[in-house]
Design a protein around this motif. Structure first.
Motif, PDB file in Angstrom:
ATOM      1  N   ASP A   4      11.110   6.630  -6.080  1.00 57.78           N
ATOM      2  CA  ASP A   4      10.805   8.066  -6.138  1.00 57.78           C
ATOM      3  C   ASP A   4       9.777   8.375  -7.216  1.00 57.78           C
ATOM      4  O   ASP A   4       8.881   9.211  -7.019  1.00 57.78           O
ATOM      5  N   GLU A   5       9.915   7.718  -8.360  1.00 57.80           N
ATOM      6  CA  GLU A   5       8.946   7.942  -9.443  1.00 57.80           C
ATOM      7  C   GLU A   5       7.537   7.564  -8.997  1.00 57.80           C
ATOM      8  O   GLU A   5       6.572   8.252  -9.299  1.00 57.80           O
ATOM      9  N   ILE A   6       7.448   6.460  -8.270  1.00 62.35           N
ATOM     10  CA  ILE A   6       6.127   5.984  -7.842  1.00 62.35           C
ATOM     11  C   ILE A   6       5.517   6.904  -6.780  1.00 62.35           C
ATOM     12  O   ILE A   6       4.361   7.315  -6.894  1.00 62.35           O
ATOM     13  N   ILE A   7       6.316   7.245  -5.779  1.00 60.56           N
ATOM     14  CA  ILE A   7       5.731   8.017  -4.669  1.00 60.56           C
ATOM     15  C   ILE A   7       5.506   9.483  -5.027  1.00 60.56           C
ATOM     16  O   ILE A   7       4.774  10.180  -4.339  1.00 60.56           O
ATOM     17  N   SER A   8       6.118   9.935  -6.127  1.00 57.05           N
ATOM     18  CA  SER A   8       5.896  11.320  -6.537  1.00 57.05           C
ATOM     19  C   SER A   8       4.641  11.472  -7.386  1.00 57.05           C
ATOM     20  O   SER A   8       4.219  12.584  -7.690  1.00 57.05           O
ATOM     21  N   LYS A   9       4.057  10.337  -7.774  1.00 52.16           N
ATOM     22  CA  LYS A   9       2.798  10.412  -8.531  1.00 52.16           C
ATOM     23  C   LYS A   9       1.720  11.000  -7.628  1.00 52.16           C
ATOM     24  O   LYS A   9       1.595  10.598  -6.462  1.00 52.16           O
ATOM     25  N   PRO A  10       0.908  11.903  -8.166  1.00 55.11           N
ATOM     26  CA  PRO A  10      -0.069  12.584  -7.305  1.00 55.11           C
ATOM     27  C   PRO A  10      -1.186  11.688  -6.802  1.00 55.11           C
ATOM     28  O   PRO A  10      -1.684  11.876  -5.703  1.00 55.11           O
ATOM     29  N   ASN A  11      -1.597  10.681  -7.552  1.00 54.87           N
ATOM     30  CA  ASN A  11      -2.785   9.939  -7.147  1.00 54.87           C
ATOM     31  C   ASN A  11      -2.493   8.550  -6.614  1.00 54.87           C
ATOM     32  O   ASN A  11      -2.432   8.332  -5.426  1.00 54.87           O
ATOM     33  N   ASP A  12      -2.278   7.591  -7.513  1.00 56.97           N
ATOM     34  CA  ASP A  12      -2.264   6.198  -7.092  1.00 56.97           C
ATOM     35  C   ASP A  12      -0.872   5.666  -6.796  1.00 56.97           C
ATOM     36  O   ASP A  12      -0.613   4.497  -6.951  1.00 56.97           O
ATOM     37  N   GLY A  13       0.005   6.526  -6.380  1.00 55.21           N
ATOM     38  CA  GLY A  13       1.358   6.068  -6.125  1.00 55.21           C
ATOM     39  C   GLY A  13       1.530   5.398  -4.790  1.00 55.21           C
ATOM     40  O   GLY A  13       2.461   5.642  -4.043  1.00 55.21           O
ATOM     41  N   GLY A  14       0.631   4.557  -4.424  1.00 61.31           N
ATOM     42  CA  GLY A  14       0.758   3.840  -3.159  1.00 61.31           C
ATOM     43  C   GLY A  14      -0.070   4.489  -2.084  1.00 61.31           C
ATOM     44  O   GLY A  14      -0.399   5.661  -2.126  1.00 61.31           O
ATOM     45  N   LYS A  15      -0.441   3.661  -1.102  1.00 59.85           N
ATOM     46  CA  LYS A  15      -1.315   4.168  -0.038  1.00 59.85           C
ATOM     47  C   LYS A  15      -0.491   4.624   1.135  1.00 59.85           C
ATOM     48  O   LYS A  15       0.618   4.207   1.312  1.00 59.85           O
ATOM     49  N   LYS A  19      15.693   4.245   1.419  1.00 65.94           N
ATOM     50  CA  LYS A  19      14.255   4.546   1.462  1.00 65.94           C
ATOM     51  C   LYS A  19      13.551   3.761   2.578  1.00 65.94           C
ATOM     52  O   LYS A  19      12.565   3.060   2.326  1.00 65.94           O
ATOM     53  N   PRO A  20      14.037   3.856   3.807  1.00 68.95           N
ATOM     54  CA  PRO A  20      13.459   3.021   4.865  1.00 68.95           C
ATOM     55  C   PRO A  20      11.986   3.320   5.161  1.00 68.95           C
ATOM     56  O   PRO A  20      11.262   2.445   5.624  1.00 68.95           O
ATOM     57  N   ASN A  21      11.552   4.547   4.901  1.00 67.69           N
ATOM     58  CA  ASN A  21      10.170   4.898   5.239  1.00 67.69           C
ATOM     59  C   ASN A  21       9.174   4.606   4.126  1.00 67.69           C
ATOM     60  O   ASN A  21       7.966   4.697   4.333  1.00 67.69           O
ATOM     61  N   ASN A  22       9.675   4.300   2.962  1.00 68.00           N
ATOM     62  CA  ASN A  22       8.777   4.125   1.816  1.00 68.00           C
ATOM     63  C   ASN A  22       8.791   2.728   1.222  1.00 68.00           C
ATOM     64  O   ASN A  22       8.103   2.473   0.232  1.00 68.00           O
ATOM     65  N   THR A  23       9.589   1.837   1.790  1.00 64.12           N
ATOM     66  CA  THR A  23       9.708   0.520   1.166  1.00 64.12           C
ATOM     67  C   THR A  23       9.530  -0.615   2.172  1.00 64.12           C
ATOM     68  O   THR A  23       9.878  -0.483   3.336  1.00 64.12           O
ATOM     69  N   VAL A  24       8.983  -1.686   1.670  1.00 57.42           N
ATOM     70  CA  VAL A  24       8.955  -2.955   2.404  1.00 57.42           C
ATOM     71  C   VAL A  24       9.386  -4.024   1.405  1.00 57.42           C
ATOM     72  O   VAL A  24       9.362  -3.800   0.198  1.00 57.42           O
ATOM     73  N   THR A  25       9.803  -5.175   1.910  1.00 59.17           N
ATOM     74  CA  THR A  25      10.145  -6.249   0.992  1.00 59.17           C
ATOM     75  C   THR A  25       9.084  -7.343   1.064  1.00 59.17           C
ATOM     76  O   THR A  25       8.464  -7.558   2.099  1.00 59.17           O
ATOM     77  N   ILE A  26       8.884  -7.973  -0.056  1.00 58.42           N
ATOM     78  CA  ILE A  26       7.934  -9.088  -0.137  1.00 58.42           C
ATOM     79  C   ILE A  26       8.755 -10.362  -0.312  1.00 58.42           C
ATOM     80  O   ILE A  26       9.563 -10.469  -1.227  1.00 58.42           O
ATOM     81  N   CYS A  27       8.524 -11.320   0.578  1.00 53.00           N
ATOM     82  CA  CYS A  27       9.213 -12.605   0.472  1.00 53.00           C
ATOM     83  C   CYS A  27       8.513 -13.429  -0.620  1.00 53.00           C
ATOM     84  O   CYS A  27       7.363 -13.829  -0.462  1.00 53.00           O
ATOM     85  N   ILE A  31      -2.190  14.792   8.386  1.00 55.62           N
ATOM     86  CA  ILE A  31      -0.927  14.054   8.338  1.00 55.62           C
ATOM     87  C   ILE A  31      -1.167  12.741   7.605  1.00 55.62           C
ATOM     88  O   ILE A  31      -1.981  11.926   8.043  1.00 55.62           O
ATOM     89  N   THR A  32      -0.491  12.572   6.509  1.00 53.59           N
ATOM     90  CA  THR A  32      -0.663  11.329   5.748  1.00 53.59           C
ATOM     91  C   THR A  32       0.548  10.429   5.955  1.00 53.59           C
ATOM     92  O   THR A  32       1.687  10.906   6.011  1.00 53.59           O
ATOM     93  N   PRO A  33       0.299   9.144   6.090  1.00 52.12           N
ATOM     94  CA  PRO A  33       1.437   8.229   6.256  1.00 52.12           C
ATOM     95  C   PRO A  33       2.255   8.176   4.975  1.00 52.12           C
ATOM     96  O   PRO A  33       1.742   8.471   3.897  1.00 52.12           O
ATOM     97  N   PRO A  34       3.541   7.834   5.078  1.00 55.31           N
ATOM     98  CA  PRO A  34       4.365   7.766   3.869  1.00 55.31           C
ATOM     99  C   PRO A  34       3.852   6.702   2.912  1.00 55.31           C
ATOM    100  O   PRO A  34       3.342   5.668   3.337  1.00 55.31           O
ATOM    101  N   LYS A  35       3.952   7.003   1.641  1.00 58.44           N
ATOM    102  CA  LYS A  35       3.551   6.026   0.637  1.00 58.44           C
ATOM    103  C   LYS A  35       4.501   4.835   0.686  1.00 58.44           C
ATOM    104  O   LYS A  35       5.691   4.994   0.923  1.00 58.44           O
ATOM    105  N   LYS A  36       3.949   3.678   0.446  1.00 60.36           N
ATOM    106  CA  LYS A  36       4.751   2.458   0.532  1.00 60.36           C
ATOM    107  C   LYS A  36       4.869   1.772  -0.826  1.00 60.36           C
ATOM    108  O   LYS A  36       3.914   1.720  -1.593  1.00 60.36           O
TER     109      LYS A  36
END
Lengths: 139, 147
Positions: B136-147, B41-49, B7-12
């Motif tokens: 979506d473009e970022i998280i669909s990348k197979p490798n480095d699309g976020g941890k 996209k509540p499970n894949n995004t955070v905001t940076i202040c 089980i992998t956590p959702p990419k952020k």
């Protein structure tokens, strides 16, 4: 602060309602309570050293409104070489009015809007604007 | 026999709005970003202040160093993008400029920085949709699309 344009700088927070209360208080001062006496600029412009923004804060009285204890607005003004004339933490207004709990982050609801009125009215007194609304308290 | 499934956590992805308080387009960045964070996209995004990022906020700095980001700037000064590149040490994966996006789609900017009205909903939806598309473009990348 009576004879100069006062620069009111709210923080940019969008994680909690207090950032929005600071912003809405700024707009209330600019448009309702102290038109012509208050202005603002983008905090981000100040952060990139935009010459117009830096000049504005250096040459005018500045009030910062911070939504949390990180005091980002105050610190960024200080980084631009200016000590704010007044640094306000919005949470302190809420502490005096705990019954007024905002109901959303950007849509503050009626309690949040009341907090905006209270904070803006208190600041209007310091800026020496005539239109103080009733029911204000310490900022 | 039980089959073990990793089980992998959702990419952020970090969304960095300029939040420009002076301009209606800055207000639009706030509303569009909150819509992405809360609804799309509540499970894949955070905001940076952004101000906290500058003020050496450890979580913000750490996130930008290690995760992909999207900057959302209200105008072509591109404050969010510039700060991210300078302090984050890398370019954001995508940089959205509201004035350009609205012009491209023939949509008017909001009339006020103070309050957005019903007719501004189209602009909010456009910007939020664009952010979500880039996420979506970022998280669909197979490798480095976020941890």
């Amino acid at each position: 602060m009576a004879n100069k344009t006062t620069v009111v700088l709210p923080c940019s927070g969008i994680g909690k309602p207090y950032g929005e209360i600071g912003r809405q208080s700024t707009y209330t001062l600019m448009e309702d309570l102290c038109p012509g006496k208050v202005t603002t600029t983008c905090l981000a412009k100040l952060m990139i050293g935009d010459p117009d923004a830096v000049e504005l804060v250096k040459n005018n009285p500045v009030i910062t409104l911070d939504g949390c204890a990180q005091d980002c607005a105050r610190k960024n003004v200080e980084s631009a070489g200016k000590k704010p004339d007044r640094a306000v933490r919005v949470i302190n207004t809420f502490k005096h009015h705990r019954d007024l709990k905002p109901t959303g982050i950007l849509d503050l609801g009626e309690p949040g809007r009341k907090l905006v009125e209270i904070l803006a009215s208190d600041l209007a007194l310091e800026i020496d604007c005539p239109a103080k609304k009733e029911g204000s308290a310490d900022a | 026999m039980l089959e073990l499934v990793e089980i992998t956590p959702p990419k952020k992805v970090g969304i960095i709005p300029c939040n420009g308080e002076e301009l209606p387009e800055g207000t639009l960045t706030r509303f569009a970003c909150r819509k992405v964070l809360d609804q799309i996209k509540p499970n894949n995004t955070v905001t940076i202040c952004l101000p906290l990022f500058i003020n050496n906020g450890k979580e913000e700095r750490g996130f930008v160093e290690n995760f992909p980001t999207i900057t959302v700037d209200g105008c072509d000064k591109r404050c969010g993008q510039k700060i991210t590149e300078k302090l984050g040490g890398k370019k954001p994966e995508h940089s959205i400029v509201i004035t350009d996006l609205l012009k491209e789609h023939g949509i008017n900017a909001p009339g006020s920085a103070r309050t957005l009205v019903d007719m501004d909903q189209q602009a909010i939806d456009l910007v939020a949709g664009e952010i979500a598309k880039k996420v979506d473009e970022i998280i669909s990348k197979p490798n480095d699309g976020g941890k």
